[in-house]
Design an enzyme around this catalytic site. Structure first.
Site, PDB file in Angstrom:
ATOM      1  N   HIS A 344       0.863  -1.190   0.000  1.00 16.52           N
ATOM      2  CA  HIS A 344       0.000   0.000   0.000  1.00 16.52           C
ATOM      3  C   HIS A 344       0.897   1.237   0.000  1.00 16.52           C
ATOM      4  CE1 HIS A 344      -3.131   2.854   1.144  1.00 16.52           C
ATOM      5  NE2 HIS A 344      -3.978   1.943   0.687  1.00 16.52           N
ATOM      6  N   ASP A 400      -7.849  -5.173  -0.281  1.00 14.61           N
ATOM      7  CA  ASP A 400      -8.317  -6.049  -1.369  1.00 14.61           C
ATOM      8  C   ASP A 400      -8.008  -7.518  -1.153  1.00 14.61           C
ATOM      9  OD1 ASP A 400      -7.709  -3.358  -3.513  1.00 14.61           O
ATOM     10  OD2 ASP A 400      -9.620  -4.402  -3.333  1.00 14.61           O
TER      11      ASP A 400
END
Ligand code: SDX
Length: 469
Positions: A344, A400
């Site tokens: 991320h 996700d």
């Protein structure tokens, strides 16, 4: 509260306790501070690190793995709140009281009935389109049908529109304790009033309209693609319940409804991510809310931002079983490949959303052999990645990684995962647009020119083969 709801709340609070324990050694985040413009900040390519504005809507802390909406930490909101409450919180800045929440739900349900827009959308070959492209078209059709912004343009002062819109919300509003009753409209007048309020396509009514309409559009895409007619939302189902119903054609179990509700809370807002920034840039030019949400949908369609959860399901099926995880991972790692659902830009700790979605995926997969196998493979992959890349490069699961297993357990097709992400993020997109418009300044960063100067113009007949300058 049912036994299952209690169990779900407990697993969220357990995830919260684990998060606090695992990140307690991380340095306390630098306290946020009001910005005195012009301000200095270290900026990387793609505006990484740039401060675009102040906000009270949401806070993401990458080293502690914190996500906060309007001062509330995400674990508490997931444990105790609902997506309807959280959307209201993001948009208005405070959790609604019972009367405000009822009024909000009433209005959302009314706005979720867009039969004419759905009929128009069905006129396009959406069965051959990527669902996100069809969704974006649907927001334009809503704009054409419900607003007269192309005719009236904008009222001169944006703030007037927004405050006027706030006044036009047919419910008691007691911001910070003041009581000022607004209006209760009978359904017919309300519909006309709504059409009237929406005509400028900005302000809270348009936020509600998009928040309520995008799930209905998602339902159209799902049903037409499966060869069925779209379904109208049911007044007895919650926002999350209607989303599952309009997509799958069946009423969800109470566990599915609660898990979807929590998944929507988790996806609602996430700082200045690409799609939020895109919607704010468009809105900063005073393009209307429907076009700025359309820009958010467009940005989220890009695989680096949305869609990783679809790829995660492909990867897990490709790996096939827990025993294949290590050989698969070693191969990818040797090629320095990127593993979908990990890493991320901001989180260099566990994404708190993954901390909640993981246990939810496990809980939901009970009694579903296919989902159970996916979860077991995912869990083994998580252990491999965290024990290596987690240590070396602070690569951890992101939002996700487990969300796809949650949606697959509900019988939702992978290419509808990102539309579900968009459904929820309409709350964050519209809340941040509203906040920014109160102090609007069109976004206009710079690009550093590093090209040549003083080149001499040569008429085309005298030019030899172009050579790279
Ligand atoms: C979302 O911004 C938001 O808030 C987005 C979002 C939201 O809610 O709006 O959180 C939603 O976008 C979640 C992210 C979903 N995407 C994926 O899961 C795709 C896989 N992830 C990667 O593409 C990547 O992690 C990004 C794009 C998410 C972030 O990448 P960065 O911060 O730009 O990191 P990078 O590409 O500069 O990589 C830094 C290092 C590299 O190694 P080195 O070259 O330094 O040796 O980390 C490695 C990368 O190879 N790395 C990974 C990795 N992600 C980064 N290695 C293996 N697998 C990965 N997934």
């Amino acid at each position: 509260m049912s036994k299952e709801t209690k169990e779900i709340t407990e697993l969220i609070l357990k995830a919260k306790a684990k998060a606090l324990k695992e990140t307690s050694s991380e340095a306390e985040p630098e306290l946020t501070r009001p910005i005195k413009w012009p301000t200095d900040c270290i900026v990387g390519p793609g505006l990484e690190g740039a401060i675009a504005c102040e906000t009270k809507i949401g806070y993401v802390n990458g080293s502690k793995g914190w996500l906060i909406y309007r001062g509330y930490n995400i674990f508490d909101l997931c444990a105790y709140s609902t997506f309807e409450e959280v959307s209201y919180l993001l948009l208005h800045g405070y959790l609604p009281n019972e009367k405000q929440l009822e009024g909000f739900k009433k209005k959302m349900l009314l706005f979720s009935h867009i039969p004419n827009t759905k009929r128009l959308l069905m006129g396009f070959p959406i069965e051959n389109m990527k669902p996100m492209a069809a969704l974006r078209m649907g927001t334009n059709l809503m704009r054409q049908e419900f607003t007269d912004v192309d005719k009236y343009g904008y009222l001169s002062n944006i703030a007037n529109i927004i405050s006027a819109d706030e006044d036009s919300i047919p419910m008691e509003t007691e911001p910070m304790g003041e009581e000022h009753a607004i209006y209760e409209f009978k359904r017919k007048q309300l519909e006309n009033k709504i059409k009237d309020d929406l005509k400028h396509a900005i302000g809270f009514d348009s936020c509600y309209h998009l928040l309520a309409g995008v799930p209905s559009l998602t339902g159209v895409v799902a049903r037409i693609r499966d060869g069925h007619l779209p379904l109208e939302p049911k007044s007895e189902l919650s926002y999350a319940g209607n989303l599952i119903y309009m997509i799958t054609g069946r009423e969800p179990t109470s566990v599915e409804e609660r898990v979807m509700d929590i998944a929507l809370i988790l996806h609602a807002d996430h700082g200045m991510n690409a799609s939020t920034f895109a919607s704010m840039v468009v809105a900063s030019t005073l393009a209307d809310l429907y076009l700025s949400v359309g820009a958010g949908i467009a940005a989220l369609n890009g695989p680096l931002h949305g869609g990783a959860n679809e790829k995660v399901i492909e990867v897990l099926k490709d790996i096939g079983s827990v025993n294949n995880v290590k050989p698969w991972f070693d191969k990818v790692r040797a090629k320095k490949g990127k593993i979908m659902g990990f890493g991320h830009r901001v989180y260099k700790a566990y994404d708190p959303r993954a901390r909640v979605l993981g246990p939810l995926a496990k809980y939901l997969s009970k009694g579903n052999p296919e989902a159970k196998k996916l979860f077991a493979t995912a869990n083994a992959l998580e252990k491999e990645v965290v024990s290596t890349l987690g240590k070396e490069k602070r690569i951890f699961p992101n939002v996700d990684f487990y969300s796809g297993i949650v949606y697959s357990s509900m019988g939702i097709a992978p290419d509808l995962f990102t539309p579900i992400f968009a459904v929820s993020r309409v709350a964050g997109w519209t809340a941040r647009v509203q906040e920014y418009l109160r102090n609007n300044r069109i976004f206009r960063p710079r690009a550093m020119y590093v090209g040549p100067f003083d080149k001499e113009y040569v008429p085309v007949k005298q030019r030899r083969a172009a050579k790279k300058s």
